[in-house]
Design a protein around this motif. Structure first.
Motif, PDB file in Angstrom:
ATOM      1  N   THR A 165       0.834  -1.208   0.000  1.00  9.90           N
ATOM      2  CA  THR A 165       0.000   0.000   0.000  1.00  9.90           C
ATOM      3  C   THR A 165       0.865   1.252   0.000  1.00  9.90           C
ATOM      4  O   THR A 165       0.388   2.341   0.303  1.00  9.90           O
ATOM      5  N   GLY A 166       2.145   1.095  -0.336  1.00 10.92           N
ATOM      6  CA  GLY A 166       3.067   2.217  -0.262  1.00 10.92           C
ATOM      7  C   GLY A 166       3.035   3.103  -1.491  1.00 10.92           C
ATOM      8  O   GLY A 166       2.087   3.095  -2.287  1.00 10.92           O
ATOM      9  N   SER A 167       4.110   3.851  -1.667  1.00 11.14           N
ATOM     10  CA  SER A 167       4.161   4.834  -2.750  1.00 11.14           C
ATOM     11  C   SER A 167       4.434   4.170  -4.087  1.00 11.14           C
ATOM     12  O   SER A 167       4.960   3.063  -4.170  1.00 11.14           O
ATOM     13  N   HIS A 168       4.084   4.892  -5.148  1.00  9.32           N
ATOM     14  CA  HIS A 168       4.421   4.430  -6.490  1.00  9.32           C
ATOM     15  C   HIS A 168       5.937   4.388  -6.652  1.00  9.32           C
ATOM     16  O   HIS A 168       6.472   3.494  -7.309  1.00  9.32           O
ATOM     17  N   SER A 169       6.623   5.334  -6.058  1.00  6.82           N
ATOM     18  CA  SER A 169       8.071   5.424  -6.197  1.00  6.82           C
ATOM     19  C   SER A 169       8.770   4.192  -5.633  1.00  6.82           C
ATOM     20  O   SER A 169       9.678   3.635  -6.268  1.00  6.82           O
ATOM     21  N   LEU A 170       8.361   3.760  -4.441  1.00  8.02           N
ATOM     22  CA  LEU A 170       8.991   2.576  -3.847  1.00  8.02           C
ATOM     23  C   LEU A 170       8.644   1.331  -4.658  1.00  8.02           C
ATOM     24  O   LEU A 170       9.492   0.462  -4.868  1.00  8.02           O
ATOM     25  N   ALA A 171       7.402   1.236  -5.120  1.00  9.37           N
ATOM     26  CA  ALA A 171       7.025   0.103  -5.967  1.00  9.37           C
ATOM     27  C   ALA A 171       7.897   0.060  -7.217  1.00  9.37           C
ATOM     28  O   ALA A 171       8.371  -1.009  -7.632  1.00  9.37           O
ATOM     29  N   GLU A 172       8.124   1.217  -7.815  1.00  6.58           N
ATOM     30  CA  GLU A 172       8.952   1.276  -9.016  1.00  6.58           C
ATOM     31  C   GLU A 172      10.388   0.862  -8.722  1.00  6.58           C
ATOM     32  O   GLU A 172      11.029   0.191  -9.535  1.00  6.58           O
ATOM     33  N   SER A 173      10.896   1.235  -7.539  1.00  7.02           N
ATOM     34  CA  SER A 173      12.250   0.824  -7.156  1.00  7.02           C
ATOM     35  C   SER A 173      12.334  -0.694  -7.032  1.00  7.02           C
ATOM     36  O   SER A 173      13.304  -1.316  -7.474  1.00  7.02           O
ATOM     37  N   ALA A 174      11.303  -1.287  -6.422  1.00  8.36           N
ATOM     38  CA  ALA A 174      11.287  -2.744  -6.279  1.00  8.36           C
ATOM     39  C   ALA A 174      11.182  -3.422  -7.641  1.00  8.36           C
ATOM     40  O   ALA A 174      11.904  -4.387  -7.938  1.00  8.36           O
ATOM     41  N   LEU A 175      10.305  -2.920  -8.482  1.00 11.34           N
ATOM     42  CA  LEU A 175      10.128  -3.506  -9.804  1.00 11.34           C
ATOM     43  C   LEU A 175      11.399  -3.396 -10.637  1.00 11.34           C
ATOM     44  O   LEU A 175      11.781  -4.324 -11.356  1.00 11.34           O
ATOM     45  N   GLU A 176      12.070  -2.271 -10.504  1.00 12.35           N
ATOM     46  CA  GLU A 176      13.303  -2.044 -11.264  1.00 12.35           C
ATOM     47  C   GLU A 176      14.385  -3.031 -10.837  1.00 12.35           C
ATOM     48  O   GLU A 176      15.248  -3.408 -11.639  1.00 12.35           O
ATOM     49  N   SER A 193      -8.120   3.919  -2.606  1.00 16.08           N
ATOM     50  CA  SER A 193      -8.282   4.955  -3.633  1.00 16.08           C
ATOM     51  C   SER A 193      -7.097   5.022  -4.591  1.00 16.08           C
ATOM     52  O   SER A 193      -6.844   6.062  -5.197  1.00 16.08           O
ATOM     53  N   ASP A 194      -6.349   3.918  -4.727  1.00 15.98           N
ATOM     54  CA  ASP A 194      -5.143   3.969  -5.553  1.00 15.98           C
ATOM     55  C   ASP A 194      -5.111   2.837  -6.574  1.00 15.98           C
ATOM     56  O   ASP A 194      -4.151   2.068  -6.653  1.00 15.98           O
ATOM     57  N   ASP A 195      -6.165   2.752  -7.384  1.00 18.38           N
ATOM     58  CA  ASP A 195      -6.151   1.769  -8.460  1.00 18.38           C
ATOM     59  C   ASP A 195      -5.015   2.017  -9.444  1.00 18.38           C
ATOM     60  O   ASP A 195      -4.579   1.089 -10.147  1.00 18.38           O
ATOM     61  N   ASP A 196      -4.511   3.245  -9.500  1.00 20.59           N
ATOM     62  CA  ASP A 196      -3.359   3.522 -10.366  1.00 20.59           C
ATOM     63  C   ASP A 196      -2.157   2.672  -9.948  1.00 20.59           C
ATOM     64  O   ASP A 196      -1.359   2.261 -10.795  1.00 20.59           O
ATOM     65  N   LEU A 197      -2.007   2.424  -8.645  1.00 20.01           N
ATOM     66  CA  LEU A 197      -0.922   1.582  -8.156  1.00 20.01           C
ATOM     67  C   LEU A 197      -1.101   0.152  -8.653  1.00 20.01           C
ATOM     68  O   LEU A 197      -0.135  -0.497  -9.068  1.00 20.01           O
ATOM     69  N   VAL A 198      -2.328  -0.339  -8.628  1.00 19.03           N
ATOM     70  CA  VAL A 198      -2.618  -1.688  -9.123  1.00 19.03           C
ATOM     71  C   VAL A 198      -2.279  -1.792 -10.602  1.00 19.03           C
ATOM     72  O   VAL A 198      -1.777  -2.823 -11.071  1.00 19.03           O
ATOM     73  N   ARG A 199      -2.536  -0.722 -11.334  1.00 17.13           N
ATOM     74  CA  ARG A 199      -2.243  -0.728 -12.772  1.00 17.13           C
ATOM     75  C   ARG A 199      -0.762  -0.529 -13.073  1.00 17.13           C
ATOM     76  O   ARG A 199      -0.293  -0.893 -14.154  1.00 17.13           O
TER      77      ARG A 199
END
Length: 267
Positions: A165-176, A193-199
């Motif tokens: 449920t964290g930030s997009h930035s941290l998710a992107e770091s993990a994905l990278e 309220s963050d379906d953008d994160l799911v996408r």
């Protein structure tokens, strides 16, 4: 769609606390209901030495369907002593599919942050040594989590950001870094309220989980959660992404199988 119908739902619960005492009275029935709901496997989390031993027993009793992990949760990091506890953790990991649940939790701070970081780093190193992925809990600790993801990457360790449920930035770091991101029943809550994160998460890095007995999805809010109900979380994730639930379930199951190296039964 009837999410609980095996004919329309296929998934792997990538994170369930089946070793928790909440399931001590009906664990076999819970596992049976998961199978009937379309589960192809359950990853049973051992977030302490004690629960990891129980998780190992559950996995032994359900070969090819339940798979155990072993680790030290950040809440318990202060009590973890490397010289005393690492041999037992290493022993439990010999038959486990991942290290964890480990990580950082600066929201509750149940253990001093320095102790959390030390325990997390030690488990990353152990994962590298034993060639296992890590299951990571992170809350209000994004900078330090990002730093330790860097340590993991240097050690060739992959992992999953569980119940994310964290930030997009941290998710992107993990994905990278080649990691995966898992979503729980939280995505079904009214406050989500963050379906953008799911996408944001690529299809080949996406996992789903129950985190049972916690975080039961709608329409079971307030009840003891169980793996069978991952089908409802999967439905919500699929709707947010504009995907077919059955096909997305197959994809997330394949991702989970790949990350953890699961040897599934023929079910």
């Amino acid at each position: 769609m009837a999410p609980q119908d095996e004919r329309t739902s296929i998934f792997i619960d990538s994170h369930a606390h089946l070793a928790d005492a909440a399931f001590s009275g009906d664990r076999d029935a819970v596992i049976s209901r998961a199978r009937s709901a379309g589960a192809r496997a359950i990853v049973c989390i051992g977030e302490s030495l004690a629960t990891a031993a129980v998780a190992a027993k559950v996995a032994t009793d359900n070969p090819g369907f339940v798979f155990a992990t072993a680790g030290i949760h950040p809440h318990d990091a202060a009590a973890f002593e490397v010289l005393r506890d690492m041999p037992r953790l290493r022993e439990l990991l010999a038959k486990a599919v991942a290290v964890g649940e480990c990580g950082l939790d600066y929201h509750y701070d149940n253990s001093p942050r320095e102790a959390q970081r030390a325990a997390f780093s030690a488990q990353i190193a152990l994962a590298g040594e034993m060639k296992k992925p890590v299951v990571v809990h992170t809350r209000d600790a994004e900078d330090d989590t990002r730093s330790i993801i860097g340590e993991a990457r240097a050690a060739g360790v992959l992992g999953v950001m569980h119940c994310y449920t964290g930030s997009h930035s941290l998710a992107e770091s993990a994905l990278e870094a080649g990691w995966y991101v898992s979503f729980s029943g939280i995505v079904t809550f009214n406050k989500w309220s963050d379906d953008d994160l799911v996408r944001l998460v690529p299809r080949d890095r996406l996992l789903v989980e129950s985190d049972s007995p916690y975080l039961a999805p709608v329409p079971f809010r307030g009840k003891r959660n169980e793996p069978a109900w991952v089908a409802h979380t999967l439905s919500k994730v699929a709707a947010a992404r504009g995907d077919d639930p059955l096909e997305l379930g197959k994809a997330t199951a394949a991702n989970t199988e790949r990350l953890f190296g699961l040897a599934l039964d023929a079910h």
